[in-house]
Each structure stands twice: as C-alpha cells, then as structure tokens.
Write a protein that holds these residues in place. Structure first.
Motif: not given
Length: 251
Positions: A28-29, A183-197, A208-210
């Motif tokens: 997140a520069p 969550t808005p970032l793509a590189d070098p880290v991206h976090i996606e929230l997983v919705p749970l009912s 998390r993707t590195y």
C-alpha cells in the motif's frame, strides 16, 4: 506487508515476515500529494507540481527491539492454554525448536508464550493501513501454536487475551480494518474476504495471496479473547464450510 504475523512466523510464512507488515505495508504505497502550483516574480508560467510523501504516523508509544530469548518459552500464558488454539481438520501440531531468529526457545510442546505487546503489534501491522501503538490496546497474554499439514506446510495459531471485552473489541475492530484495507490491492499482497452465511462482526475469514504463497486466515473475537489461525492454502482450497467449522472451534 513490511510483512509480519509474528517474529516466529517470519520464517514459517516467508512473505508474511502470524512474524512479518509494517505501519504501512509495501503493498500500500503512500499516496503522493501534488501541491497547487505557485508563481514567482521571475516565473512566466506555473511551477511544476512536486510530489510530497506524507510522513509515517508517529508516536512516542513505541517498543524497543525484542530481547533475544535466553530460556525456553513457557507453554502457557496467563489463563491461556493449548486448548485455546484448536487444531484445524487435516493439520497436526508440531513442536518447534525456535532460536534467535524465531524469537523464542522451544519448550518441547507445540505452543509457546509470547510477549503480548510484540504479538499484538506483529499481528495488527500485517494490514495495509497506517497504525501505531496508540491506535489499539495491548493484550495481557499471548500464546502461539504451530501446525503443519500432510505435506509439511506451515500454519500458525495465536490467542490474545485482553483485560476486558471492550479492549478486545477495540483491538478486533482495528485489526479487521487493517485487513479490509488490503482488499483493493493486487500486488504484492491481495486479501479477499470470504462471506459466510450468518457470520457476525466478530468473525473473519480471508484469503491472502502473496507473490510466492497463498494463505487462508480464520479469526474471531470472543469476549476478552481474539484468536487467529492462518494456514498455508495453495489454490485456496479451504472451503467456506471448513472455515465455518474452524470458526466454531475458536469459541
């Protein structure tokens, strides 16, 4: 992340150096600010705008470098015992030897106490927004555990105990804000929230993707306690149903 989950996990998680993000994540520069051009007496046109990077947040509430471990870490922390860290399905516990780089000496068990101040700081600075120690309360105890899957890939659990539920809630709110900032970032880290009912505000599942690894985190605040489990998850194959089962086990 000037990545950190915990100092101990820096080695295990590599890209996470549950030991490695800073007050601002490299993912997140810092934004640049272009001041309004101004003219001088000798100027015939607008002065080119210059970029000014805002200063990092400052605080006098800082921690010195942690001391090197000189004895085996306790296997309990305050009221926290190994039972505070459930073992995910398909994973097993593993005793770590530890060392100076890991920030603890092994005690022959799969769990070890941590200095709660450093544990809280390491975890919350994984996120992608500015944060200082003025922004959250310190826990009174921290217990970390190590897992491996069938292929020997690492996972880490961390339980943080606070003085009261209000302090735990304040920390949890700041931590989840940090995660969402990625969550808005793509590189070098991206976090996606997983919705749970049926998931409440006190529950969190994220993927998390590195650049060289993928992880899934399951976390929860329950009363005075915040518990986080982060697992190697190549291809993000941990399903929402499995995450829900682990969430339930967190208390």
């Amino acid at each position: 992340m000037r990545a950190r989950l915990t100092r101990a996990t820096a080695v295990a998680l590599a890209a996470l150096t549950f030991s490695a993000c800073s007050a601002r994540s490299p993912s997140a520069p810092a934004p640049t600010l272009a001041p309004t051009p101004t003219a001088t007496a000798s100027s015939t046109g607008p002065t080119p705008a210059s970029s000014v990077e805002p200063a990092e947040p400052t605080t006098t509430n800082t921690l010195p470098p942690p001391p090197a471990p000189t004895a085996p870490a306790p296997s309990t922390a305050g009221d926290l015992r190994a039972a505070a860290l459930p073992v995910p399905a398909g994973w097993r516990t593993v005793a770590k030897e530890g060392g100076d780089e890991e920030g603890f000496r092994g005690n022959g068990t799969w769990v070890h106490a941590r200095d709660a101040r450093y544990a809280a700081q390491d975890v919350i600075t994984i996120g992608c927004a500015d944060v200082t120690r003025d922004d959250y309360p310190d826990p009174v105890a921290a217990l970390e555990g190590s897992y491996v899957d069938r292929d020997g890939n690492p996972g880490v659990g961390l339980a943080l105990e606070f003085t009261d539920a209000e302090a735990a809630s304040r920390y949890w709110s700041r931590y989840t804000d940090q995660v969402r900032a990625c969550t808005p970032l793509a590189d070098p880290v991206h976090i996606e929230l997983v919705p749970l009912s049926g998931a409440g505000a006190d529950e969190l599942v994220d993927r998390r993707t590195y650049p060289d690894s993928e992880w899934t985190e399951v976390a929860k605040q329950s009363g005075t306690r915040v518990t986080l489990v982060i697992l190697t998850d190549a291809g993000h194959r941990i399903t929402a149903a499995k995450a829900r089962t682990l969430l339930t086990a967190l208390g």
